[in-house]
Scaffold this motif. Sequence first.
Motif, PDB file in Angstrom:
ATOM      1  N   ILE A   1       0.878  -1.171   0.000  1.00 19.10           N
ATOM      2  CA  ILE A   1       0.000   0.000   0.000  1.00 19.10           C
ATOM      3  C   ILE A   1       0.914   1.220   0.000  1.00 19.10           C
ATOM      4  O   ILE A   1       1.587   1.494   1.000  1.00 19.10           O
ATOM      5  N   SER A   2       0.983   1.901  -1.134  1.00 14.56           N
ATOM      6  CA  SER A   2       1.571   3.241  -1.143  1.00 14.56           C
ATOM      7  C   SER A   2       0.388   4.171  -0.957  1.00 14.56           C
ATOM      8  O   SER A   2      -0.449   4.300  -1.850  1.00 14.56           O
ATOM      9  N   CYS A   3       0.319   4.805   0.214  1.00 18.61           N
ATOM     10  CA  CYS A   3      -0.913   5.531   0.565  1.00 18.61           C
ATOM     11  C   CYS A   3      -1.258   6.583  -0.487  1.00 18.61           C
ATOM     12  O   CYS A   3      -2.413   6.782  -0.829  1.00 18.61           O
TER      13      CYS A   3
ATOM     14  N   VAL B   1       3.514  -0.932   4.097  1.00 17.21           N
ATOM     15  CA  VAL B   1       2.745   0.307   3.990  1.00 17.21           C
ATOM     16  C   VAL B   1       3.735   1.460   3.882  1.00 17.21           C
ATOM     17  O   VAL B   1       4.610   1.621   4.739  1.00 17.21           O
ATOM     18  N   LEU B   2       3.605   2.244   2.813  1.00 24.87           N
ATOM     19  CA  LEU B   2       4.486   3.404   2.605  1.00 24.87           C
ATOM     20  C   LEU B   2       3.611   4.652   2.530  1.00 24.87           C
ATOM     21  O   LEU B   2       2.470   4.591   2.071  1.00 24.87           O
ATOM     22  N   SER B   3       4.164   5.774   2.946  1.00 26.12           N
ATOM     23  CA  SER B   3       3.387   7.021   2.844  1.00 26.12           C
ATOM     24  C   SER B   3       3.159   7.396   1.385  1.00 26.12           C
ATOM     25  O   SER B   3       2.110   7.950   1.027  1.00 26.12           O
TER      26      SER B   3
ATOM     27  N   THR C   1       8.182   5.094  -4.026  1.00 27.45           N
ATOM     28  CA  THR C   1       9.582   5.483  -3.806  1.00 27.45           C
ATOM     29  C   THR C   1      10.215   6.188  -5.007  1.00 27.45           C
ATOM     30  O   THR C   1      11.397   6.514  -4.975  1.00 27.45           O
ATOM     31  N   SER C   2       9.432   6.412  -6.069  1.00 29.97           N
ATOM     32  CA  SER C   2      10.009   7.013  -7.288  1.00 29.97           C
ATOM     33  C   SER C   2       9.588   8.464  -7.451  1.00 29.97           C
ATOM     34  O   SER C   2       8.546   8.750  -8.029  1.00 29.97           O
ATOM     35  N   GLY C   3      10.382   9.349  -6.880  1.00 26.07           N
ATOM     36  CA  GLY C   3      10.119  10.772  -7.094  1.00 26.07           C
ATOM     37  C   GLY C   3       9.742  11.524  -5.829  1.00 26.07           C
ATOM     38  O   GLY C   3       9.888  12.731  -5.756  1.00 26.07           O
TER      39      GLY C   3
ATOM     40  N   LEU D   1      17.418  -0.769 -10.541  1.00 26.08           N
ATOM     41  CA  LEU D   1      16.592  -1.309  -9.458  1.00 26.08           C
ATOM     42  C   LEU D   1      15.888  -0.156  -8.739  1.00 26.08           C
ATOM     43  O   LEU D   1      16.447   0.937  -8.625  1.00 26.08           O
ATOM     44  N   TYR D   2      14.684  -0.390  -8.220  1.00 24.02           N
ATOM     45  CA  TYR D   2      14.029   0.609  -7.376  1.00 24.02           C
ATOM     46  C   TYR D   2      14.859   0.808  -6.096  1.00 24.02           C
ATOM     47  O   TYR D   2      15.595  -0.104  -5.670  1.00 24.02           O
ATOM     48  N   PRO D   3      14.748   1.974  -5.454  1.00 21.74           N
ATOM     49  CA  PRO D   3      15.635   2.354  -4.358  1.00 21.74           C
ATOM     50  C   PRO D   3      15.866   1.318  -3.248  1.00 21.74           C
ATOM     51  O   PRO D   3      16.985   1.170  -2.791  1.00 21.74           O
TER      52      PRO D   3
HETATM   53  O1  PXL Z   1       4.913   0.866  -9.327  1.00 20.51           O
HETATM   54  C1  PXL Z   1       5.810   0.031  -8.710  1.00 20.51           C
HETATM   55  C2  PXL Z   1       5.995   0.431  -7.285  1.00 20.51           C
HETATM   56  C3  PXL Z   1       5.163  -0.089  -6.324  1.00 20.51           C
HETATM   57  N1  PXL Z   1       5.298   0.237  -5.021  1.00 20.51           N
HETATM   58  C4  PXL Z   1       6.254   1.081  -4.623  1.00 20.51           C
HETATM   59  C5  PXL Z   1       7.119   1.667  -5.554  1.00 20.51           C
HETATM   60  C6  PXL Z   1       6.998   1.319  -6.916  1.00 20.51           C
HETATM   61  C7  PXL Z   1       7.913   1.905  -7.889  1.00 20.51           C
HETATM   62  O2  PXL Z   1       8.720   2.714  -7.631  1.00 20.51           O
HETATM   63  O3  PXL Z   1       8.038   2.523  -5.132  1.00 20.51           O
HETATM   64  C8  PXL Z   1       6.386   1.420  -3.179  1.00 20.51           C
END
Ligand code: PXL
Length: 277
Positions: free
Chosen positions: A12-14, A41-43, A46-48, A118-120
């Motif tokens: 869940i990226s909020c 769960v992320l606020s 992670t991209s940007g 790779l993502y961070p």
């Molecule tokens: O969209 C892929 C994705 C999903 N979830 C998180 C991400 C990313 C891509 O950066 O950071 C937390």
Amino acid sequence: MNNKRLLTIQDISCVGQCSLTVALPIISACGIETSILPSAVLSTHTSGFSGFTFRDLTDDIPAIQEHWQKEHIAFDAIYTGYLGSTKQIDYVKSILDTMLKEGGQSIVDPAMADNGQLYPLFDMEYVEAMKKLCFAADIIIPNITEACLLTGLEYRGEYDEAYIDELLARLAAAGAKTVVLTGVGYTPDTTGVVVWENSKKFYYQHHKYPRGCHGTGDVYASAFVGAYLNGKSVTEAATIAADYTVLCIEKTLNDKDHWYGVKFEAALKDLILQLSE
Ligand code: PXL
């Protein structure tokens, strides 16, 4: 509404229109009962964004699985995306191995990299663990970067059909069953998707917009899963998902402030219409 029940495992990226906040509405709109298992769960994604919070839910997974097993819960399909940790991948593999109904399908989007990077939060240990998940799955949906990481082929921004054939051959040799390879374009203004199934290759090409949009991998995989569980073939589902993703990008392009995702909500009715045809 058909009677299929799907489980999707991703974060869940909020805020940020990716992973579960995209998968749940899209697959539900396709008429599929969608259960979820949040990997973290992320606020924000992670991209940007900078300074995002991250709560890893790895340690909650075994008890959740145990409870489901006690309740005799099982799924017609399981679709995995962005996962929370290397250790979690082993838990997710156990869920794929034990929680599908007979004949159920596992669909894995390795969701760990893009544009050669790779993502961070990930490292090569995570990639190694992801190989085990991908090569046991019925269908995988990598982009070219992820396919390169899974096979050890050097990533190239520009390539020809022979390079893609080599990538598919390496994936097959490593154990991949059906591959939906996204973001494949042979000219600067086109992109598309290659489906590799039963040793046959199918290519669907479409227009590429110069502005890259975040979250389109999750939109694509979710629409693919929704269409596939509606009884479409892999190639039909891959095509429907591509058309839907392009439409989502078109709904977003004129809004410069909307850099963090695509306006997938605005095109849901078109996806539903496509599925009823
Ligand atoms: O969209 C892929 C994705 C999903 N979830 C998180 C991400 C990313 C891509 O950066 O950071 C937390």
